[in-house]
Motif scaffolding. Structure first.
Motif, PDB file in Angstrom:
ATOM      1  N   ALA A   1       0.866  -1.175   0.000  1.00 53.70           N
ATOM      2  CA  ALA A   1       0.000   0.000   0.000  1.00 53.70           C
ATOM      3  C   ALA A   1       0.903   1.226   0.000  1.00 53.70           C
ATOM      4  O   ALA A   1       1.706   1.404   0.921  1.00 53.70           O
ATOM      5  CB  ALA A   1      -0.909   0.007   1.223  1.00 53.70           C
ATOM      6  N   LEU A   2       0.789   2.055  -1.031  1.00 57.04           N
ATOM      7  CA  LEU A   2       1.678   3.202  -1.199  1.00 57.04           C
ATOM      8  C   LEU A   2       0.907   4.507  -1.055  1.00 57.04           C
ATOM      9  O   LEU A   2      -0.123   4.724  -1.687  1.00 57.04           O
ATOM     10  CB  LEU A   2       2.339   3.152  -2.583  1.00 57.04           C
ATOM     11  N   PHE A   3       1.457   5.387  -0.201  1.00 54.36           N
ATOM     12  CA  PHE A   3       0.923   6.730  -0.033  1.00 54.36           C
ATOM     13  C   PHE A   3       1.952   7.730  -0.554  1.00 54.36           C
ATOM     14  O   PHE A   3       3.142   7.511  -0.430  1.00 54.36           O
ATOM     15  CB  PHE A   3       0.606   6.995   1.441  1.00 54.36           C
TER      16      PHE A   3
ATOM     17  N   ALA B   1      -1.853   2.168  -4.973  1.00 52.98           N
ATOM     18  CA  ALA B   1      -1.603   3.552  -4.566  1.00 52.98           C
ATOM     19  C   ALA B   1      -2.897   4.311  -4.311  1.00 52.98           C
ATOM     20  O   ALA B   1      -3.886   4.147  -5.030  1.00 52.98           O
ATOM     21  CB  ALA B   1      -0.795   4.269  -5.648  1.00 52.98           C
ATOM     22  N   LEU B   2      -2.866   5.145  -3.276  1.00 54.92           N
ATOM     23  CA  LEU B   2      -3.971   6.066  -3.004  1.00 54.92           C
ATOM     24  C   LEU B   2      -3.636   7.413  -3.632  1.00 54.92           C
ATOM     25  O   LEU B   2      -2.575   7.982  -3.368  1.00 54.92           O
ATOM     26  CB  LEU B   2      -4.155   6.238  -1.491  1.00 54.92           C
TER      27      LEU B   2
ATOM     28  N   VAL C   1      -7.896   5.477   3.437  1.00 50.46           N
ATOM     29  CA  VAL C   1      -6.619   4.826   3.785  1.00 50.46           C
ATOM     30  C   VAL C   1      -6.830   3.321   3.943  1.00 50.46           C
ATOM     31  O   VAL C   1      -6.039   2.503   3.458  1.00 50.46           O
ATOM     32  CB  VAL C   1      -6.035   5.441   5.077  1.00 50.46           C
ATOM     33  N   LYS C   2      -7.909   2.966   4.584  1.00 49.69           N
ATOM     34  CA  LYS C   2      -8.227   1.550   4.813  1.00 49.69           C
ATOM     35  C   LYS C   2      -8.443   0.804   3.496  1.00 49.69           C
ATOM     36  O   LYS C   2      -8.035  -0.359   3.346  1.00 49.69           O
ATOM     37  CB  LYS C   2      -9.475   1.444   5.694  1.00 49.69           C
ATOM     38  N   LYS C   3      -9.054   1.473   2.520  1.00 47.62           N
ATOM     39  CA  LYS C   3      -9.320   0.832   1.225  1.00 47.62           C
ATOM     40  C   LYS C   3      -8.035   0.371   0.558  1.00 47.62           C
ATOM     41  O   LYS C   3      -7.935  -0.754   0.066  1.00 47.62           O
ATOM     42  CB  LYS C   3     -10.053   1.805   0.293  1.00 47.62           C
ATOM     43  N   VAL C   4      -7.044   1.266   0.502  1.00 43.54           N
ATOM     44  CA  VAL C   4      -5.803   0.914  -0.203  1.00 43.54           C
ATOM     45  C   VAL C   4      -4.970  -0.069   0.606  1.00 43.54           C
ATOM     46  O   VAL C   4      -4.159  -0.816   0.050  1.00 43.54           O
ATOM     47  CB  VAL C   4      -4.995   2.183  -0.555  1.00 43.54           C
ATOM     48  N   MET C   5      -5.189  -0.126   1.920  1.00 45.25           N
ATOM     49  CA  MET C   5      -4.416  -1.037   2.770  1.00 45.25           C
ATOM     50  C   MET C   5      -5.025  -2.432   2.883  1.00 45.25           C
ATOM     51  O   MET C   5      -4.409  -3.319   3.471  1.00 45.25           O
ATOM     52  CB  MET C   5      -4.256  -0.438   4.172  1.00 45.25           C
TER      53      MET C   5
ATOM     54  N   LEU D   1       4.673  10.458   1.539  1.00 44.43           N
ATOM     55  CA  LEU D   1       3.920  11.692   1.719  1.00 44.43           C
ATOM     56  C   LEU D   1       4.809  12.823   2.216  1.00 44.43           C
ATOM     57  O   LEU D   1       5.689  12.607   3.054  1.00 44.43           O
ATOM     58  CB  LEU D   1       2.793  11.483   2.729  1.00 44.43           C
ATOM     59  N   GLY D   2       4.523  14.026   1.719  1.00 42.55           N
ATOM     60  CA  GLY D   2       5.175  15.215   2.244  1.00 42.55           C
ATOM     61  C   GLY D   2       4.299  15.846   3.314  1.00 42.55           C
ATOM     62  O   GLY D   2       3.258  15.301   3.696  1.00 42.55           O
TER      63      GLY D   2
END
Length: 206
Positions: free
Chosen positions: A4-6, A30-31, A57-61, A71-72
């Motif tokens: 899972a990539l943020f 990826a989200l 967040v839960k969906k992509v994980m 993430l920045g």
């Protein structure tokens, strides 16, 4: 193995996706916030949503085995808010491995024990808001029971991977002034494969 990539649309995130795609042993999901974001991923691996939303967040994980965040700070508390969601969901789903990108400002000072670099003259940046947000995430990771690694590149110009750079646990390699986006993604991928720096911040520079 599902990742899972943020932060996939950022410079390091995109470089990482390309490297992972070339290797082929990981399935990256990826989200992304915008449907216009162009990523070298199959459409069914791109989840539309907002990292501030726990449900998104839960969906992509879902069914992920590893979580990566590029993430920045985004000018607000999005980074720490998202990390709160990520850590909570990882605990519930029994996911242990997390690799995230930070900043060299939150490495230890070489010359003033007990201080972060951003709290000393070792950091050239006068604005500390972003570093404080990254430091908040670091404190969250330390208190978690996760197998985390926090990669801390110094000045980050565009550039392709050379594979030749220096790393050091918890401090910036002495005299280091820059590391390219490509080599930061290269190290991220190496750490994903090797797990050499679990439980550490890693200073990254040429």
């Amino acid at each position: 193995m599902k990742i899972a990539l943020f932060g996939a649309s950022g410079r390091v995130g995109q470089a990482f996706i390309k490297q992972a795609a070339a290797d082929g042993q990981f399935d990256v999901y990826a989200l992304v916030r915008s449907q216009h974001t162009e990523l070298p991923l199959p459409k069914d691996r791109i989840v539309m949503g907002n990292a501030r939303s726990r449900e998104d967040v839960k969906k992509v994980m879902k069914d992920a085995e590893i979580v990566i965040s590029c993430l920045g700070t985004d000018g607000d508390d999005t980074l720490s808010a998202t990390m709160t969601h990520i850590i909570g969901i990882m605990r519930k789903q029994h996911i242990k491995r997390l690799i995230t990108i930070g900043t060299a400002g939150i490495l230890d000072s070489r010359y003033e024990p007990g201080k972060f670099r951003f709290e000393t003259n070792e950091s050239k940046r006068r604005q500390t808001r972003a570093a404080k947000e990254h430091a908040k995430v670091y404190e969250m990771l330390k208190e978690s029971s996760l197998d985390w690694t926090l990669i801390c590149p110094t000045y980050l110009p565009d550039g392709t991977a050379t594979g030749v750079y220096r790393t050091e646990r918890n401090v910036l390699p002495e005299g280091g002034t820059s590391i390219s986006v490509g080599d930061t993604a290269d190290f991220l991928y190496r750490e994903l494969v090797t797990g050499k720096y679990v439980g550490y911040r890693v200073g990254l520079a040429y």
